[in-house]
Design a protein around this motif. Structure first.
Motif, PDB file in Angstrom:
ATOM      1  N   ARG A  79       0.838  -1.145   0.010  1.00  0.00           N
ATOM      2  CA  ARG A  79       0.103   0.027  -0.147  1.00  0.00           C
ATOM      3  C   ARG A  79       0.883   1.341   0.089  1.00  0.00           C
ATOM      4  N   ASP A  80       2.195   1.320   0.298  1.00  0.00           N
ATOM      5  CA  ASP A  80       2.874   2.184   0.546  1.00  0.00           C
ATOM      6  C   ASP A  80       3.324   2.871  -0.575  1.00  0.00           C
ATOM      7  N   ARG A  81       3.140   4.311  -0.722  1.00  0.00           N
ATOM      8  CA  ARG A  81       3.540   5.147  -2.287  1.00  0.00           C
ATOM      9  C   ARG A  81       4.951   5.761  -1.829  1.00  0.00           C
ATOM     10  N   ASN A  82       5.400   5.629  -0.981  1.00  0.00           N
ATOM     11  CA  ASN A  82       6.738   6.220  -0.432  1.00  0.00           C
ATOM     12  C   ASN A  82       7.999   5.470  -0.423  1.00  0.00           C
ATOM     13  N   TRP A  83       8.823   5.921  -1.238  1.00  0.00           N
ATOM     14  CA  TRP A  83      10.252   5.107  -1.543  1.00  0.00           C
ATOM     15  C   TRP A  83      11.172   5.902  -0.666  1.00  0.00           C
ATOM     16  N   VAL A  84      12.355   4.990   0.017  1.00  0.00           N
ATOM     17  CA  VAL A  84      13.298   5.769   0.668  1.00  0.00           C
ATOM     18  C   VAL A  84      14.567   5.939  -0.665  1.00  0.00           C
ATOM     19  N   GLU A  85      15.259   6.878  -0.086  1.00  0.00           N
ATOM     20  CA  GLU A  85      16.669   7.224  -1.038  1.00  0.00           C
ATOM     21  C   GLU A  85      17.180   5.745  -1.351  1.00  0.00           C
TER      22      GLU A  85
END
Length: 277
Positions: free
Chosen positions: A36-42
């Motif tokens: 579900r996550d739409r955020n990516w780490v560097e």
């Protein structure tokens, strides 16, 4: 004299929910959070560690391979591979990286695998003449369809691969209930660090005045370990948390430099020999 060098073999991007799992989630909930996550780490480094020891050159993990970019290399039926992005150029594989340092991969006496996930075994092709050591308990869950579902690519391992599978059959080391010696002098040894995946091990290297803890994926970062935050990959959050606490307890009694496989700050800590606090 023992010398350790961090060797980067490309970059990995993952969801924020993979790097840091929620405390109130079980195994299934943690996986749903990743999808579900739409955020990516560097982009994070894929690190191997070269240990130069009087008994030989030892390599901890082998990184990943440029073949991730080839259509069909990763099994398309497993949606998890779409939640991670691996980018490795051919010259970034562990073999060329070692050659650039003036080291022939054939001169690596022993490769130690902390576990059999693809970003730790992708460079095995470069070491047909080396002794390959891996944890027996992790190998047991890394082969066949089960392994392919859990982030391993046994169908891509070298055809010649017959790893020396070891158990934690040695004496306790600090808070760790068992160990397995690698060198005759006892300065390189394995300790059990299950949680990220069953049977995961870490490599302990004891120099004269400092201990290096090559953590594999027991934690993705020192900050997460200190905060006792497990990753979102684990199928056993309670065991993963217990492992983090055991590592902290170990470091509280022994001057310890923590070196995970995907911590961008690890190479600087290694150069400075900066212990956990």
């Amino acid at each position: 004299m023992i010398r350790i060098t961090a060797v980067e073999t490309g970059k990995a991007r993952m969801k924020t929910a993979q790097r840091t799992g929620r405390d109130d989630r079980g195994p299934v909930g943690l996986k749903l959070d990743i999808f579900r996550d739409r955020n990516w780490v560097e982009p994070l480094p894929i690190l191997c560690y070269l240990i130069e020891h009087p008994e030989g050159r030892f390599l901890v993990d082998t990184g990943d391979t440029w073949r991730n970019s080839v259509p069909g290399y990763l099994p398309g039926w497993n949606p998890f591979y779409k939640q991670v992005s691996i980018k490795v150029a051919p010259h970034e594989e562990i073999g060329p990286r070692l050659l650039a340092q003036g080291i022939d991969p054939a001169d690596i006496s022993t490769v130690i695998l902390t576990h059999f996930h693809h970003d730790h075994t992708g460079g095995l092709d470069h070491f047909p003449h080396s002794r390959i050591i891996g944890p027996r308990d992790n190998y047991a869950v890394s082969t066949g369809l089960r392994g392919m579902m859990m982030g391993c690519l046994p169908q891509r391992w070298p055809v010649w691969l017959e790893p020396e599978l070891v158990a934690m059959d040695g004496p306790p080391i600090g808070p760790f209930p068992a160990s397995h010696p690698i060198t005759r002098d006892g300065r390189i040894l394995l300790v059990p660090t299950p949680g990220h995946v069953a049977g995961h091990v870490a490599v302990v290297v004891r120099d004269d005045d400092v201990t290096y803890f090559l953590a594999g994926d027991a934690t993705y970062s020192q900050d997460n370990l200190l905060a006792e935050k497990t990753d979102g990959v684990t199928n056993d959050p309670a065991t993963a948390l217990a492992t983090l606490r055991t590592i902290k307890q170990f470091a509280a009694h022994e001057r310890t430099v923590l070196l995970p496989a995907h911590d961008p700050l690890a190479p600087a800590r290694l150069r400075a020999r900066e212990p956990m606090r």
